[in-house]
Design an enzyme around this catalytic site. Structure first.
Site, short mmCIF file in Angstrom:
data_model
loop_
_atom_site.label_atom_id
_atom_site.label_comp_id
_atom_site.label_asym_id
_atom_site.label_seq_id
_atom_site.Cartn_x
_atom_site.Cartn_y
_atom_site.Cartn_z
N LEU A 184 0.78 -1.08 0.13
CA LEU A 184 0.05 -0.16 0.06
C LEU A 184 0.81 1.24 0.14
CD1 LEU A 184 -1.57 -2.39 1.46
CD2 LEU A 184 -2.99 -0.69 2.55
N CYS A 185 0.36 2.29 -0.44
CA CYS A 185 1.04 3.65 -0.39
C CYS A 185 2.48 3.94 -1.11
CB CYS A 185 0.74 3.89 1.10
SG CYS A 185 1.37 5.60 1.87
N ILE A 186 3.45 3.92 -0.12
CA ILE A 186 4.60 4.08 -0.65
C ILE A 186 5.51 2.81 -0.82
CG2 ILE A 186 5.82 4.48 1.57
CD1 ILE A 186 6.78 6.08 -2.23
N THR A 209 -1.58 -0.80 -4.19
CA THR A 209 -2.68 0.35 -4.31
C THR A 209 -2.49 1.41 -3.63
OG1 THR A 209 -5.14 0.65 -3.57
CG2 THR A 209 -3.83 -0.35 -2.06
#
Lengths: 216, 216
Positions: B134-136, B188
């Site tokens: 997720l994210c970074i 995502t």
């Protein structure tokens, strides 16, 4: 859009706010179409606990600064809270509630409560607005309001201390919400029971939905 | 019952694991009928950030000990991770991923990655098991796997650095999941976009559900 004030007590179950309860409360508030602002007192934590060993760590941390981790920086000191800005007040749980917002964890029925926490509860209660409390946070209501019906689940020692404070305790299990219609306070046990994260989500969603239903 | 290993990078968006992403990932795993164990490396955090001011604090904290706040103490050092015990591996985001698990936040395309993080990714990848980020956190995949399709949303500077690492970036918005079928990795964007907590829940649920669907 209805607006909640959510009060945190740090960041971590053993010395601050319980992270799952706090996060899933914020999620429930938005899920049911409301919004929130987050507050915490600008005071030192009672102590810092290593969450693996349970032992105290030789550190000091600030309740507002650590709560900001859950709030992603969007947080205000509780001293800035104004009843007129909000429709509802919500306290997620965690030992920090009973160590930082009051000292119920150590003093039980002889506990004192932080004046700004008491002021927030009294102002919302006098305005007839709903107040919600998860996990051990109902202790804040027992310390502030008279003859209040609350639940923290089924822990007998905690129940005894709360009843000494003049509260009336109702036993509950996962996800159940007690609504004291007279005081307009809502409580649910969450991690005061041996719960999993699905049960915490159910508790947070049920209490937030009950509070919003009462505002319709 | 399928079992996820969830790897955390501390406790708090600016120097550790993003708390909403971590909590809502755990919630999504149980919601879709799976279970989890939580891991973090037993190392010092790169630094400690005051989450109100954004400034560095003169403290040292341990990634495993702080991650235990999100895990309520049920956590293991990442060095104890064994691929054979798990069906899937998941990395929630937060700057801690790019500061503690690797140094992508500072070095971009020249970043290094913690060996035990790389080992966990490589062992799961060689076993053909799904890895989610997720994210970074997709930066960890770009640092470890060749020619991988990933998303971190739409931030052009980050995309450029990831593509220099040999990854192929696909732009996405809230809740969308990119599945690289060749490498069997799922990504995502979550808080790499300007998102609210409902959108984080959607991202966490969609990626977990996609990973579980791939295991059927």
């Amino acid at each position: 859009m209805k607006k909640f004030a959510v009060v945190l007590a740090g960041c971590g179950v053993y010395d601050g706010a319980e992270i799952h309860e706090a996060t899933l409360s914020l999620y429930a508030i938005m899920k049911y179409g409301a919004t929130y602002e987050i507050f915490a007192p600008d005071i030192q934590q009672f102590h810092v606990v290593n969450h693996i060993t349970g032992e105290e760590m030789p550190e000091t941390r600030n309740v507002l600064v650590e709560s900001a981790r859950i709030a992603r920086g969007k947080i205000q000191p509780l001293s800035a809270f104004k009843e007129s800005d909000f429709d509802a007040l919500l306290f997620p749980g965690g030992f920090g509630v009973a160590k930082n917002l009051c000292n119920f964890a150590f003093e039980g029925a002889n506990a004192g409560i932080l004046p700004e926490v008491k002021d927030a509860i009294v102002s919302m209660n006098e305005a007839g607005k709903p107040i919600g409390a998860l996990c051990i946070s109902p202790a804040l209501l027992a310390l502030t309001l008279d003859d209040v019906d609350i639940t923290i689940g089924s822990d007998s020692g905690t129940i005894e201390a709360l009843e000494k404070l003049g509260a009336h305790h109702i036993e509950t299990t996962h996800g159940e919400v007690v609504h004291d219609k007279n005081s307009n306070v809502f409580t649910t046990p969450c991690y005061m029971l041996d719960a999993n994260i699905l049960e915490i989500a159910a508790g947070a969603e049920n209490i937030v939905k009950s509070m919003l239903d009462s505002l319709e």
